[in-house]
Every structure is written in structure tokens, then in C-alpha cells.
Design a protein around this motif. Sequence first.
Motif, PDB file in Angstrom:
ATOM      1  N   ASN A   1       0.808  -1.225   0.000  1.00 12.60           N
ATOM      2  CA  ASN A   1       0.000   0.000   0.000  1.00 12.60           C
ATOM      3  C   ASN A   1       0.843   1.278   0.000  1.00 12.60           C
ATOM      4  O   ASN A   1       0.612   2.205   0.783  1.00 12.60           O
ATOM      5  N   SER A   2       1.819   1.318  -0.896  1.00 11.04           N
ATOM      6  CA  SER A   2       2.712   2.475  -0.954  1.00 11.04           C
ATOM      7  C   SER A   2       2.908   2.953  -2.389  1.00 11.04           C
ATOM      8  O   SER A   2       2.716   2.195  -3.345  1.00 11.04           O
ATOM      9  N   TYR A   3       3.291   4.205  -2.519  1.00 11.11           N
ATOM     10  CA  TYR A   3       3.647   4.801  -3.812  1.00 11.11           C
ATOM     11  C   TYR A   3       5.136   5.093  -3.804  1.00 11.11           C
ATOM     12  O   TYR A   3       5.646   5.740  -2.876  1.00 11.11           O
ATOM     13  N   VAL A   4       5.850   4.621  -4.836  1.00 10.24           N
ATOM     14  CA  VAL A   4       7.295   4.815  -4.913  1.00 10.24           C
ATOM     15  C   VAL A   4       7.650   5.326  -6.309  1.00 10.24           C
ATOM     16  O   VAL A   4       7.279   4.717  -7.307  1.00 10.24           O
ATOM     17  N   ARG A   5       8.362   6.438  -6.365  1.00  7.56           N
ATOM     18  CA  ARG A   5       8.851   6.980  -7.649  1.00  7.56           C
ATOM     19  C   ARG A   5      10.349   7.184  -7.536  1.00  7.56           C
ATOM     20  O   ARG A   5      10.814   7.960  -6.708  1.00  7.56           O
ATOM     21  N   ALA A   6      11.102   6.471  -8.392  1.00 10.93           N
ATOM     22  CA  ALA A   6      12.558   6.596  -8.443  1.00 10.93           C
ATOM     23  C   ALA A   6      12.943   7.252  -9.761  1.00 10.93           C
ATOM     24  O   ALA A   6      12.721   6.676 -10.821  1.00 10.93           O
ATOM     25  N   GLU A   7      13.500   8.432  -9.698  1.00  6.88           N
ATOM     26  CA  GLU A   7      13.831   9.189 -10.900  1.00  6.88           C
ATOM     27  C   GLU A   7      15.255   8.968 -11.384  1.00  6.88           C
ATOM     28  O   GLU A   7      15.526   9.072 -12.588  1.00  6.88           O
ATOM     29  N   SER A   8      16.205   8.675 -10.488  1.00  7.19           N
ATOM     30  CA  SER A   8      17.597   8.654 -10.938  1.00  7.19           C
ATOM     31  C   SER A   8      18.431   7.509 -10.386  1.00  7.19           C
ATOM     32  O   SER A   8      19.586   7.360 -10.773  1.00  7.19           O
ATOM     33  N   ARG A   9      17.879   6.688  -9.477  1.00  5.04           N
ATOM     34  CA  ARG A   9      18.685   5.600  -8.905  1.00  5.04           C
ATOM     35  C   ARG A   9      17.761   4.531  -8.342  1.00  5.04           C
ATOM     36  O   ARG A   9      16.545   4.698  -8.288  1.00  5.04           O
ATOM     37  N   LEU A  10      18.354   3.445  -7.912  1.00  9.46           N
ATOM     38  CA  LEU A  10      17.610   2.356  -7.298  1.00  9.46           C
ATOM     39  C   LEU A  10      17.048   2.789  -5.947  1.00  9.46           C
ATOM     40  O   LEU A  10      17.762   3.351  -5.121  1.00  9.46           O
ATOM     41  N   VAL A  11      15.758   2.505  -5.734  1.00  9.37           N
ATOM     42  CA  VAL A  11      15.110   2.699  -4.443  1.00  9.37           C
ATOM     43  C   VAL A  11      14.567   1.342  -3.997  1.00  9.37           C
ATOM     44  O   VAL A  11      13.836   0.687  -4.740  1.00  9.37           O
TER      45      VAL A  11
ATOM     46  N   ASN B   1       2.077   1.746   3.662  1.00  8.29           N
ATOM     47  CA  ASN B   1       1.427   3.063   3.750  1.00  8.29           C
ATOM     48  C   ASN B   1       2.419   4.216   3.700  1.00  8.29           C
ATOM     49  O   ASN B   1       2.349   5.166   4.485  1.00  8.29           O
ATOM     50  N   LEU B   2       3.366   4.131   2.759  1.00 10.07           N
ATOM     51  CA  LEU B   2       4.365   5.182   2.590  1.00 10.07           C
ATOM     52  C   LEU B   2       4.245   5.831   1.214  1.00 10.07           C
ATOM     53  O   LEU B   2       3.771   5.225   0.245  1.00 10.07           O
ATOM     54  N   ILE B   3       4.714   7.074   1.133  1.00 12.21           N
ATOM     55  CA  ILE B   3       4.973   7.764  -0.129  1.00 12.21           C
ATOM     56  C   ILE B   3       6.478   8.003  -0.176  1.00 12.21           C
ATOM     57  O   ILE B   3       7.031   8.671   0.705  1.00 12.21           O
ATOM     58  N   VAL B   4       7.157   7.452  -1.181  1.00  3.22           N
ATOM     59  CA  VAL B   4       8.605   7.607  -1.320  1.00  3.22           C
ATOM     60  C   VAL B   4       8.881   8.172  -2.712  1.00  3.22           C
ATOM     61  O   VAL B   4       8.544   7.546  -3.716  1.00  3.22           O
ATOM     62  N   VAL B   5       9.493   9.347  -2.749  1.00  2.52           N
ATOM     63  CA  VAL B   5       9.801   9.997  -4.030  1.00  2.52           C
ATOM     64  C   VAL B   5      11.264  10.386  -4.035  1.00  2.52           C
ATOM     65  O   VAL B   5      11.723  11.128  -3.169  1.00  2.52           O
ATOM     66  N   GLU B   6      12.001   9.887  -5.024  1.00  2.00           N
ATOM     67  CA  GLU B   6      13.436  10.165  -5.162  1.00  2.00           C
ATOM     68  C   GLU B   6      13.697  10.914  -6.451  1.00  2.00           C
ATOM     69  O   GLU B   6      13.205  10.535  -7.514  1.00  2.00           O
ATOM     70  N   THR B   7      14.447  12.012  -6.343  1.00  2.00           N
ATOM     71  CA  THR B   7      14.944  12.722  -7.521  1.00  2.00           C
ATOM     72  C   THR B   7      16.457  12.816  -7.408  1.00  2.00           C
ATOM     73  O   THR B   7      17.045  12.358  -6.437  1.00  2.00           O
ATOM     74  N   SER B   8      17.103  13.451  -8.374  1.00  2.00           N
ATOM     75  CA  SER B   8      18.567  13.498  -8.382  1.00  2.00           C
ATOM     76  C   SER B   8      19.146  14.289  -7.221  1.00  2.00           C
ATOM     77  O   SER B   8      20.319  14.126  -6.884  1.00  2.00           O
TER      78      SER B   8
ATOM     79  N   VAL C   1      10.191  10.989   2.085  1.00  2.00           N
ATOM     80  CA  VAL C   1       9.485   9.833   2.623  1.00  2.00           C
ATOM     81  C   VAL C   1       8.382  10.354   3.527  1.00  2.00           C
ATOM     82  O   VAL C   1       8.642  11.143   4.436  1.00  2.00           O
ATOM     83  N   ALA C   2       7.126   9.940   3.259  1.00  2.00           N
ATOM     84  CA  ALA C   2       5.996  10.439   4.040  1.00  2.00           C
ATOM     85  C   ALA C   2       5.029   9.315   4.353  1.00  2.00           C
ATOM     86  O   ALA C   2       4.877   8.367   3.566  1.00  2.00           O
ATOM     87  N   ASP C   3       4.377   9.421   5.490  1.00  3.92           N
ATOM     88  CA  ASP C   3       3.256   8.554   5.785  1.00  3.92           C
ATOM     89  C   ASP C   3       2.141   8.865   4.785  1.00  3.92           C
ATOM     90  O   ASP C   3       1.849  10.030   4.512  1.00  3.92           O
ATOM     91  N   ARG C   4       1.551   7.825   4.244  1.00  7.74           N
ATOM     92  CA  ARG C   4       0.514   8.029   3.225  1.00  7.74           C
ATOM     93  C   ARG C   4      -0.612   8.933   3.739  1.00  7.74           C
ATOM     94  O   ARG C   4      -1.175   9.712   2.976  1.00  7.74           O
ATOM     95  N   ASN C   5      -0.922   8.847   5.008  1.00 13.89           N
ATOM     96  CA  ASN C   5      -2.006   9.638   5.577  1.00 13.89           C
ATOM     97  C   ASN C   5      -1.595  11.083   5.853  1.00 13.89           C
ATOM     98  O   ASN C   5      -2.438  11.892   6.244  1.00 13.89           O
ATOM     99  N   GLN C   6      -0.315  11.401   5.673  1.00 16.49           N
ATOM    100  CA  GLN C   6       0.181  12.764   5.883  1.00 16.49           C
ATOM    101  C   GLN C   6       0.603  13.423   4.571  1.00 16.49           C
ATOM    102  O   GLN C   6       1.311  14.433   4.579  1.00 16.49           O
TER     103      GLN C   6
END
Length: 500
Positions: A301-311, A318-325, A330-335
Motif C-alpha cells: 500500500n505504498s507509492y514509490v517513484r525513483a527518478e535517478s537511482r535504485l530505491v 502506507n508510505l509515499i517515497v519519491v526520489e529525484t537526483s 518519505v511520508a506517511d501516506r495519511n500525511q
Amino acid sequence: MFTPVIMAGGAGTRLWPYSRKHYPKQFLPCIGEQSMLQQTLLRLKGLKTNPPIIICSEDHRFIVGEQLQQIGINNARILLEPEGRNTAPALASAALLQKNSDEILLALAADHFIADEAAFRKAVVQASELASQGHLVTFGIEPNKPETGYGYIKKGQSMEPFCSLSRLVDRFVEKPNKTTAQEYLDSGNYCWNSGMFMFRADVFLKELKSFRLDIYSACAQAVKDSQQEWDFTRLGKQAFLECPSESVDYAVMEQTQKAVVLPVSCGWNDVGSWSSILEIEESDSNGMVCHGDVQSVDSRNSYVRAESRLVSLVGVENLIVVETSDAVMVADRNQAQSVKRIVEALDQNSRSEAVTHRNVYRPWGSYDAIDEGHRYQVKRISVKPGARLSLQKHHHRAEHWIVVQGTALVARNDEELLLTENESVYIPVGCKHRLENPGKVTLELIEVQSGAYLGEDDIVRFEDTYGRVESGRAESDRIESTRVENVRIDSARTENSKVK
């Protein structure tokens, strides 16, 4: 026939670090392969429309132009706001630009998602009939949950026989709490306020003039003082900056007797946070939505976006993880709605990550700041075929260019050099120079800058294909005084750090 008016302003701070002030969410492929601006325009295919009007800031004009070309739209008008003043001044300016006062305008935000495009187009046809009769139509989204993040519209009397679905607007209400939102949903008398409108230009302007003469007058003067350059229309700066900042809802729709709501179920979402994207996109059996190089083990139940490297994720949920260069969030999905607070903190600390990506787009291509240290900076520069940078010079830095792909035509004072792969050139401090790509493939080069001050404002332009040269000597003097002050401050900071 009607004219689409696409409002492409906004910073998209709740989608940081993917979205930033200088390249916000409406210009990014948040969902699918095309940007949200492109999707907004493409979903109008099949409808009889006039060339669209795109309203955006000066900073985004070339991004808009390029994205329109990518989807085959070459006849749009791009209306440039000196500064954002909310939706009422934006739409007033677009309405005032119409040659035919009774032109029907379809006002859309550039950052909304619509799953059922056929239902949306059907609603647009119905709304155009109502607008032609002099109604100010707002599209109300039929709610499917007690949402607290949207404003609501209470439906009033039916508009039959003109349109069996449409209703007069009873009232607009602010974002409710959870209990009130549930009551609205259960009653069946409320719609979400989508922020999409359709009306005749003359009717809207008449109502605006009646209720907010100050906004009307400022926009009329800004349009009168506007300047045309290529496909860009620059509104008069002084008049527009004097215009109050106000939404269409407050300025007109909540006061007029001509407001009509057209309820529609089309899978609409305003893409206001990472959690809303997670709701829209299709997830795997574990509830995961992953983009880029992502490895997930026992995570759900998480969203992960890796833009430039392995995550990689192990045993989380229940996490939101977004990586850019240059940043990882990293955020709690409910926040997810609170991500904008990170941007506010970065702004307070004058962090560039709040404003721009490491990869910066220009009308001629882009550059990526790949390394920096004391008195040096390294960039990877990409120049599109046939494009060229301005003729310029720098007061405080020298540059060394190494071509790694394509062909570079370099003007250096009174000489011209043609460089191919593995060749290089040195640009001394104060040297007048220009870089051009005369070839058919993208020019890629590595630029090494060195000097006392490496800021992007250390530039004096003499000629520019993209209209970025200001008033000659006065502009040069202004930039030079700014640079001298920046160097003085930088030197003072260096001395202070030595003392510490």
C-alpha cells in the motif's frame, strides 16, 4: 465552437520533490507518459474548438510552447501573467482578448485528471448549450466519498426543459469536516467544486464588472497595455500587479444569479497530493504503485517513484517515497497533504530544492548541475538540434567546454570554432561567446566553470533568439552591480567562516 482556456499556473508544492516552482506538476507526466497540460488539451479531441489559450507565467512560457508542439498544437495563444493573481483575473484577461464578445470559453485547470474522457466531452457539449443561453456554468463532480479536501456546491432548482441534468446553484460551501462531508454525500444535493467553468465572454465580463469593478478595470488596462511577441501575449505588468488576487468563485460565481451547476461523473481528480495519485493509478496485488528502478520486498500500500537511482523497500507499508537526483522525500501516506510544509521550511532556509530541480530546462535545451565545490561547478549541457544560446559574457567565471556528443559551433570573441566529439574549448572571463548546435542530433557537452562567483545571474546578454535581452547597457550595469554585491557577501561569509 468554443475556445479552451487552460490555466497553467500554480506551484504544485504538495507533489514535491517531483514538482517544483520552476517546473510544477502541470508540466510533468504525473500520470501516464504525457504531461498533465498535454493530457488536458488532448482530451478535447473530437470537439469543435477554436485555438486554445494557455495562461501561464513568464518563467514557463517556453516549456508551454515546447509541450504544445510535441502534441501538434501550433496555433495556441500563450497569455503571460507578470505574477499569479488567481483565477478571476486570469479568466477576465482571456475574455477581454476575445475579438467576438459572445465567444464561449471553456475554463480548465491544467493539472486535473479525468478517467472517463467521453463523459467529460459529453458534459462539455451540454455546458456549451447552457453557456450560449447566457448562463455561467460550473461543472460539479458527483461525489463518491465524504471528501474533506474539496469545496462543495449545493444544487438548487432544476433547469428543465433546457437541460435535465443541470441545476441552478443554491450556494457554494467551503471544505467541510468529515461529519459534514458525510451529510452532504448522503443528501445527494451536493457536488464537488471542480473549478471548471463554461460561459460567454461578454456575460462573464458583465457580471465581473458588476461585482468586482476593481478586477475588471485592472485587467482591461493590462490587456490594453499588453505586448505581442511570437505566440506570447504579455499582459501589462503595472496594471496587472495592481489587480486584486481573487478566485472566480468569490469574484463572480457566489454572487451572480446566472450560475448553473452541471453535475458530471467522469472520474475527476485534482491531483492535489501523492495519495490522490496512489488512488488513481493501478496498483499491484500488494497495493504498490512503483515508477522507475524500484525493488520492493514484503511492502504494501505504498507509492514509490525513483527518478535517478535504485530505491529499495523492505517490510514497510502506507508510505509515499519519491526520489529525484537531488532530494528524497518519505511520508506517511495519511500525511501526504502536509508535504507542502517541507517546501515552506526549505523556502525559509533559502534552499534551492524548493524552487528548481537539479536539471534545469531552457528554451534551447537543458543543463544538469552534476558537481560543485569551492570556486568550481560542473554541468552537463544538452542543446537541441538547430538551437543556440544567447551571445553573452561573464564577469566572474571562466568556462571550459568538452563535447561528448554531436557538433558544437562556438563563437569566441571574433573567431568561430567547430568542435566535434572529444574536442574542447576554453572561454576566458569577460570573453563574448555563444554556443550553437548546427547538427541533426542533440549536442551534449560537459561544462566546467571556475571563478569567484558562479551564480546564474553572472551573465550579460547581447543577442538572444528567445527575447531575453533587456535594455542593453542599463541591464548590464544592473547585473554587474548585483554580482559585485553577491561577491562581496560571499567573500564576507568566507572570512567569517575562517574566523569561526
